[in-house]
Design a protein around this motif. Sequence first.
Motif, mmCIF file in Angstrom:
data_model
loop_
_atom_site.group_PDB
_atom_site.id
_atom_site.type_symbol
_atom_site.label_atom_id
_atom_site.label_comp_id
_atom_site.label_asym_id
_atom_site.label_seq_id
_atom_site.Cartn_x
_atom_site.Cartn_y
_atom_site.Cartn_z
ATOM 1 N N PHE A 1 -11.165 4.017 5.815
ATOM 2 C CA PHE A 1 -10.399 3.097 5.430
ATOM 3 C C PHE A 1 -9.120 2.662 5.931
ATOM 4 O O PHE A 1 -8.512 1.700 6.178
ATOM 5 N N ARG A 2 -8.621 3.716 6.540
ATOM 6 C CA ARG A 2 -7.461 3.545 7.734
ATOM 7 C C ARG A 2 -8.020 2.793 9.024
ATOM 8 O O ARG A 2 -7.240 1.910 9.302
ATOM 9 N N LEU A 3 -9.389 3.100 9.219
ATOM 10 C CA LEU A 3 -9.798 2.203 10.296
ATOM 11 C C LEU A 3 -9.935 0.903 10.115
ATOM 12 O O LEU A 3 -9.858 -0.041 11.064
ATOM 13 N N ALA A 4 -10.444 0.574 8.799
ATOM 14 C CA ALA A 4 -10.532 -0.883 8.301
ATOM 15 C C ALA A 4 -9.409 -1.469 8.318
ATOM 16 O O ALA A 4 -9.269 -2.651 8.787
ATOM 17 N N ILE A 5 -8.427 -0.958 7.861
ATOM 18 C CA ILE A 5 -6.983 -1.631 7.914
ATOM 19 C C ILE A 5 -6.574 -1.976 9.171
ATOM 20 O O ILE A 5 -5.808 -3.023 9.495
ATOM 21 N N GLU A 6 -6.465 -1.007 10.046
ATOM 22 C CA GLU A 6 -5.910 -1.063 11.291
ATOM 23 C C GLU A 6 -6.502 -2.063 11.949
ATOM 24 O O GLU A 6 -5.816 -2.745 12.815
ATOM 25 N N ALA B 1 -7.370 -7.647 5.669
ATOM 26 C CA ALA B 1 -6.520 -8.200 6.602
ATOM 27 C C ALA B 1 -5.001 -8.147 6.306
ATOM 28 O O ALA B 1 -4.099 -8.173 6.752
ATOM 29 N N ASP B 2 -4.984 -8.209 4.802
ATOM 30 C CA ASP B 2 -3.614 -8.607 4.297
ATOM 31 C C ASP B 2 -2.758 -6.775 3.839
ATOM 32 O O ASP B 2 -1.815 -6.866 3.263
ATOM 33 N N LEU B 3 -3.716 -5.652 4.146
ATOM 34 C CA LEU B 3 -3.286 -4.658 3.661
ATOM 35 C C LEU B 3 -2.639 -3.745 4.874
ATOM 36 O O LEU B 3 -2.600 -4.105 5.749
ATOM 37 N N THR B 4 -1.690 -2.823 4.329
ATOM 38 C CA THR B 4 -1.202 -1.993 5.488
ATOM 39 C C THR B 4 -1.680 -0.630 5.404
ATOM 40 O O THR B 4 -2.374 -0.020 4.502
ATOM 41 N N VAL B 5 -1.162 0.358 6.375
ATOM 42 C CA VAL B 5 -1.765 1.534 6.417
ATOM 43 C C VAL B 5 -1.269 2.274 5.268
ATOM 44 O O VAL B 5 -2.193 3.294 4.939
ATOM 45 N N ALA B 6 -0.379 2.226 4.715
ATOM 46 C CA ALA B 6 0.252 2.794 3.454
ATOM 47 C C ALA B 6 -0.814 2.480 2.408
ATOM 48 O O ALA B 6 -0.641 3.383 1.487
ATOM 49 N N GLU B 7 -1.644 1.414 2.331
ATOM 50 C CA GLU B 7 -2.541 1.220 1.177
ATOM 51 C C GLU B 7 -3.756 1.790 1.512
ATOM 52 O O GLU B 7 -4.586 1.524 0.821
#
Length: 212
Positions: A131-136, A178-184
């Motif tokens: 999930f972190r990879l997808a957001i980054e 695309a609109d998410l941050t790593v914090a999410e």
Amino acid sequence: MNRIRAFWGRCSSGMAGFFYSFEYETTIDWSRPYIICPNHTSNLDITAMCIMVKNDHCFMGKHQLVDGLVTGLFFRTVDIPVNRESKMASFRAFKKAEERLKEGITMIIFPEGSIPDVYPPELDSFKNGPFRLAIEQKIPIIPVTCADAWKFHWDDGTEYGTHPGVATYYMHKPIETADLTVAEADALRDQIHAIISNKLGLKEDDAAAVAV
């Protein structure tokens, strides 16, 4: 290699009496890369994903698969082994995954990390990495619900035997990041977990318990 694996998977599964039924919540645009996140209850899941995913793809899995007779062939060529006991090795594996995604290659990652030890299998907690990879990388993530493969072939089939049948897999619609941050990342993880647990028909209390 993907075509070889899908062909071999169909043939070997068919000879053993295993077949697959695929359902899609929506039409998937296979011209772009994704991170595919299925729950994991059977070694049949690997073959199923090879057939279900229609673009160039590779798996990320535990490094022990390098030693397998069949899996070793692919984890020494197209797939990415992860040694979760080493932070440096895990970091290198995810850097390699980033490179594959940038090349337009879809990543298939089982977020539970392994097949649950209990039988019948319960949906386990998800690791954060996919999930972190997808957001980054701003890559859409697709949950896949593996409904009943364990009934025919749980884990590697040695403990409870195998039974011919048709395993059902459901591919949910892609979730944009695309609109998410790593914090999410944790929220995204919980969202994917809830989607799969709901499809499996788990009660909210049961889903919350395994998500801790």
